[in-house]
Scaffold this active site. Structure first.
Site, PDB file in Angstrom:
ATOM      1  N   LYS A   1      26.805 -13.257  15.543  1.00  0.00           N
ATOM      2  CA  LYS A   1      27.337 -11.887  15.433  1.00  0.00           C
ATOM      3  C   LYS A   1      26.507 -10.957  16.315  1.00  0.00           C
ATOM      4  O   LYS A   1      26.030 -11.382  17.365  1.00  0.00           O
ATOM      5  CB  LYS A   1      27.388 -11.453  13.965  1.00  0.00           C
ATOM      6  CG  LYS A   1      28.074 -12.526  13.107  1.00  0.00           C
ATOM      7  CD  LYS A   1      28.420 -12.102  11.721  1.00  0.00           C
ATOM      8  CE  LYS A   1      29.105 -13.272  11.001  1.00  0.00           C
ATOM      9  NZ  LYS A   1      29.612 -12.925   9.688  1.00  0.00           N
TER      10      LYS A   1
ATOM     11  N   HIS B   1      37.994 -14.135  14.877  1.00  0.00           N
ATOM     12  CA  HIS B   1      37.106 -14.022  13.706  1.00  0.00           C
ATOM     13  C   HIS B   1      37.585 -12.854  12.851  1.00  0.00           C
ATOM     14  O   HIS B   1      38.052 -11.839  13.378  1.00  0.00           O
ATOM     15  CB  HIS B   1      35.653 -13.808  14.158  1.00  0.00           C
ATOM     16  CG  HIS B   1      34.692 -13.885  13.017  1.00  0.00           C
ATOM     17  ND1 HIS B   1      34.457 -12.814  12.185  1.00  0.00           N
ATOM     18  CD2 HIS B   1      33.944 -14.913  12.552  1.00  0.00           C
ATOM     19  CE1 HIS B   1      33.590 -13.189  11.253  1.00  0.00           C
ATOM     20  NE2 HIS B   1      33.263 -14.454  11.453  1.00  0.00           N
TER      21      HIS B   1
ATOM     22  N   GLU C   1      36.090 -10.550  11.393  1.00  0.00           N
ATOM     23  CA  GLU C   1      35.479  -9.240  11.705  1.00  0.00           C
ATOM     24  C   GLU C   1      36.154  -8.616  12.923  1.00  0.00           C
ATOM     25  O   GLU C   1      36.288  -7.388  13.010  1.00  0.00           O
ATOM     26  CB  GLU C   1      33.962  -9.406  11.917  1.00  0.00           C
ATOM     27  CG  GLU C   1      33.251  -9.599  10.582  1.00  0.00           C
ATOM     28  CD  GLU C   1      31.964 -10.402  10.651  1.00  0.00           C
ATOM     29  OE1 GLU C   1      31.404 -10.573  11.741  1.00  0.00           O
ATOM     30  OE2 GLU C   1      31.528 -10.882   9.580  1.00  0.00           O
TER      31      GLU C   1
ATOM     32  N   GLU D   1      37.798 -19.718   7.313  1.00  0.00           N
ATOM     33  CA  GLU D   1      36.804 -18.822   6.720  1.00  0.00           C
ATOM     34  C   GLU D   1      37.496 -17.838   5.771  1.00  0.00           C
ATOM     35  O   GLU D   1      38.067 -16.845   6.231  1.00  0.00           O
ATOM     36  CB  GLU D   1      36.091 -18.032   7.822  1.00  0.00           C
ATOM     37  CG  GLU D   1      35.327 -18.892   8.789  1.00  0.00           C
ATOM     38  CD  GLU D   1      34.224 -18.113   9.498  1.00  0.00           C
ATOM     39  OE1 GLU D   1      33.075 -18.542   9.434  1.00  0.00           O
ATOM     40  OE2 GLU D   1      34.515 -17.051  10.089  1.00  0.00           O
TER      41      GLU D   1
ATOM     42  N   GLY E   1      29.519 -13.732   4.363  1.00  0.00           N
ATOM     43  CA  GLY E   1      28.377 -12.840   4.194  1.00  0.00           C
ATOM     44  C   GLY E   1      28.208 -12.304   2.779  1.00  0.00           C
ATOM     45  O   GLY E   1      27.453 -11.371   2.547  1.00  0.00           O
TER      46      GLY E   1
ATOM     47  N   SER F   1      29.356 -18.131   3.859  1.00  0.00           N
ATOM     48  CA  SER F   1      28.175 -18.313   3.012  1.00  0.00           C
ATOM     49  C   SER F   1      27.678 -19.759   2.939  1.00  0.00           C
ATOM     50  O   SER F   1      27.197 -20.203   1.896  1.00  0.00           O
ATOM     51  CB  SER F   1      28.432 -17.752   1.606  1.00  0.00           C
ATOM     52  OG  SER F   1      28.672 -16.355   1.676  1.00  0.00           O
TER      53      SER F   1
END
Ligand code: PGA
Length: 245
Positions: A10, A94, A96, A164, A170, A208
């Site tokens: 990241k 991703h 994000e 994911e 996270g 995680s």
């Protein structure tokens, strides 16, 4: 199938820390371990990564790229330039990027295609939000993301899928054995409907992943490795995850 261990740094580390990290990694990992590793570093660190890893079998790539390789696109990353530096893979879609930067399924289609046409292997991320899971839409969501991600790909060339669940990224809240197993089996069956050879497309789990849960997650059928965020930032924890198999 050999497991793949991908790291997503990241927006962390600079060139100096990148060099230090890889120097330490090269001192500790075997060639076989290095062969299974993929690092998505910030684009500003790709050169430092490529220099430190020169001649070693570790794959590196950008965390994002633009739809075009050059032109008037202020602030974007060129996959062509990433390739010139030494990238052989690229992360696409991703959560994000989707959540904070408005990445659409259509862009994921185009970016995956662009990477592949340049000879880079795309790693396409899919995953549901908590509310999508709670309303029973997980399969529908990941199926749509998968089909858009691979829509324009040449399926005989190399690519990766990373599942994911957004609520596990996270948060320390890892998906259960059953949840991971169900989605991975579903993604595998969707891929194999298209082409039986896609039995060997790596499907990684992310969200995680830590040294403590890596072994049990790797025992799940159709989990072919991980995409690791937080725990990839330290050599010790990333290596422990790679050694869990
Ligand atoms: P995490 O991130 O391992 O810190 O949950 C995973 C990812 O976003 O790829």
């Amino acid at each position: 199938m050999k497991n793949i261990f991908a790291a997503n740094w990241k927006l962390n580390k600079g060139p100096k820390e990148t060099r230090e990290y890889f120097t330490k990694l090269l001192a500790q990992a075997s060639i076989t371990e290095l062969e299974s590793m993929v690092f998505f570093v910030p684009a500003t660190n790709l050169e430092a990564a490529a220099e430190t890893l020169k001649g070693k079998p570790v794959k590196i790539g950008p965390q994002n790229c633009y739809l075009k390789t050059s032109g008037a696109f202020t602030g974007e990353v060129s996959a062509q330039v990433a390739k010139e530096i030494g990238a052989t893979v690229g992360l696409v879609g991703h959560s994000e990027r989707r959540q904070f930067f408005g990445e659409t399924d259509q862009w994921v289609t185009e970016k995956s295609y662009l990477l592949q046409s340049l000879g880079l292997a795309p790693m396409i991320c899919v995953g549901e939000s908590l509310s999508e899971r709670q309303s029973g839409m997980t399969n529908e969501v990941v199926k749509a993301q998968l089909s858009k991600g691979i829509e324009k790909l040449d399926l005989s060339k190399s690519f990766y899928i990373a599942y994911e669940p957004i609520w596990a990224i996270g948060t320390g809240q890892v998906a259960t054995h059953e949840q991971v197993s169900e989605v991975h089996a579903f993604l595998r069956s969707e891929l194999m409907k298209l082409k039986p050879e896609l039995e060997s497309t790596p499907i990684l789990y992310g969200g995680s992943v830590k040294p403590e849960n890596a072994k049990s997650l790797l025992s799940i059928k159709d989990v072919n490795g991980f995409l690791v965020g937080g725990a990839s930032l330290e050599v010790e924890s990333f290596l422990a995850i790679c050694r869990a198999g």
